[in-house]
Design an enzyme around this catalytic site. Structure first.
Site, PDB file in Angstrom:
ATOM      1  N   SER A 179       1.191  -1.629   0.011  1.00  0.00           N
ATOM      2  CA  SER A 179       0.392  -0.059  -0.250  1.00  0.00           C
ATOM      3  C   SER A 179       0.969   1.364   0.055  1.00  0.00           C
ATOM      4  O   SER A 179       1.743   1.642   0.723  1.00  0.00           O
ATOM      5  CB  SER A 179      -0.805  -0.073   1.440  1.00  0.00           C
ATOM      6  OG  SER A 179      -1.226   1.339   1.263  1.00  0.00           O
ATOM      7  N   ASN A 180       0.896   2.334  -1.291  1.00  0.00           N
ATOM      8  CA  ASN A 180       1.440   3.213  -0.643  1.00  0.00           C
ATOM      9  C   ASN A 180       0.348   3.961  -0.196  1.00  0.00           C
ATOM     10  O   ASN A 180       1.182   5.512   0.250  1.00  0.00           O
ATOM     11  CB  ASN A 180       0.859   4.066  -2.627  1.00  0.00           C
ATOM     12  CG  ASN A 180       1.336   3.157  -3.608  1.00  0.00           C
ATOM     13  OD1 ASN A 180       2.333   2.760  -3.683  1.00  0.00           O
ATOM     14  ND2 ASN A 180       0.805   3.097  -4.528  1.00  0.00           N
TER      15      ASN A 180
END
Ligand SMILES: *Cc1c(COP(=O)(O)O)cnc(C)c1O
Length: 324
Positions: free
Chosen positions: A74-75
């Site tokens: 996840s960014n």
């Protein structure tokens, strides 16, 4: 329009650049890119703009711990963890994925920022998030829960502001904006910004993981609710949201040939890096639509680069990204 509390931390305005070599190669419309991969926080990305508003609320609530959720690469989680480090908050990430994997890409960065990680499965994720929040609350950690992708009405305001910023830069007057759309907050903000500005162009969301109807509904709801925060009360309906879900491929975060081709084309013609999950897929959609003649040759298309490049270095993508 109401002023909403906001912590200024992104490097703004992000540049708008032409993509002349890629445009010529594709023989299509004039392509431009809005460099939201350069928002400045720990390799940047779209979540930084949303978090400017979300953090202001967390601080107003006296939060001491940020808790959020996502996939292992996840960014959003990486940017939230970096933000917590910078503002002296604790951070707990609820991640679905294999707890035994060697940290790489975004996960490696999450560790640098000192985030605590709670491992879960995709199915258990929402429940694990609620339990984690409950425990943190009981332990007196003053937690603030940032929902998936910071896609709340408040977070979406980051992209209503981004839309305004883009018009004010006056570098290009695009006929189209094309953006990767997943939890919907980014597109919702852009759609709301376009509506408030009475803009004549179109915002097209390329769905990353949702059927088209669900995405339109999500975006419309977020945009409508965000407008209420601004004291504007715009009603947006699913039919007001342009979305395309033809490029879901093998599912969320599954890298296919189309994404790999898009990553290679942007790199070779423009020296520009896309990411495997979001911008790679959205660009693959954009390229396919250009090849099908969806855009008129004299139109200008602005592609929002929403970030995500650390995932290029995730172990899980190495095999597919290595030239055979
Ligand atoms: C989260 C993310 C998106 C999608 O944004 P949403 O607001 O969730 O639709 C697009 N690109 C990147 C790189 C992201 O990290």
């Amino acid at each position: 329009m109401k002023q909403i509390p906001r912590i200024r931390l992104a490097h703004l305005p992000t540049p708008i650049e032409p993509l002349p070599r890629l445009s010529a190669h594709l023989g299509g419309p004039r392509l431009w890119v809005k460099r939201d991969d350069q928002t400045g926080l720990a390799f940047g990305g779209n979540k930084t703009r949303k978090l400017e508003f979300v953090l202001a609320e967390a601080q107003a609530n006296g939060a001491q711990t940020l808790i959020t959720v996502g996939g292992v690469q996840s960014n959003h989680c990486r940017q939230t963890a970096a933000l917590a480090a910078r503002f002296n908050l604790d951070c707990i990430l609820v991640l679905n994925g294999d707890p035994n994997q060697a940290p790489s890409g975004n996960l490696l960065l999450d560790q640098f920022f000192g985030a605590d990680i709670v491992w879960t499965s995709r199915e258990q994720r929402e429940a694990a998030l609620q339990t984690t929040f409950q425990h943190a609350w009981e332990e007196g950690k003053r937690p603030y829960l940032v929902p998936l992708g910071a896609s709340t009405p408040l977070g979406a305001l980051g992209y209503a502001a981004a839309f305004e910023e883009c018009l004010q830069q006056d570098v290009v007057r695009p006929d189209w904006m094309v953006v990767a759309s997943s939890s919907g907050g980014t597109q919702a903000g852009l759609v709301l910004g376009a509506k408030l500005a009475n803009w004549g162009g179109k915002v097209l969301g390329i769905s990353i993981d949702q059927p088209v109807g669900e995405l339109q509904q999500t975006v419309a709801n977020l945009a409508s609710e965000a407008s209420i925060l601004l004291g504007e009360k715009q009603i947006l309906r699913p039919a007001d949201v342009l979305a395309n879900a033809d490029y879901l491929g093998g599912g969320y975060a599954v890298l296919g040939d189309a994404e790999v081709e898009a990553i290679r084309l942007f790199a070779r013609y423009e020296g520009l890096l896309l990411d495997p999950v979001y911008t790679g897929r959205a660009a693959a959609g954009l390229i396919d639509l250009i090849r099908k003649g969806f855009f008129k040759p004299d139109e200008s298309v602005l592609f929002w680069h929403t970030g995500g490049t650390p995932a290029l270095f995730a172990d899980g993508y190495r095999a597919q990204l290595t030239q055979s």
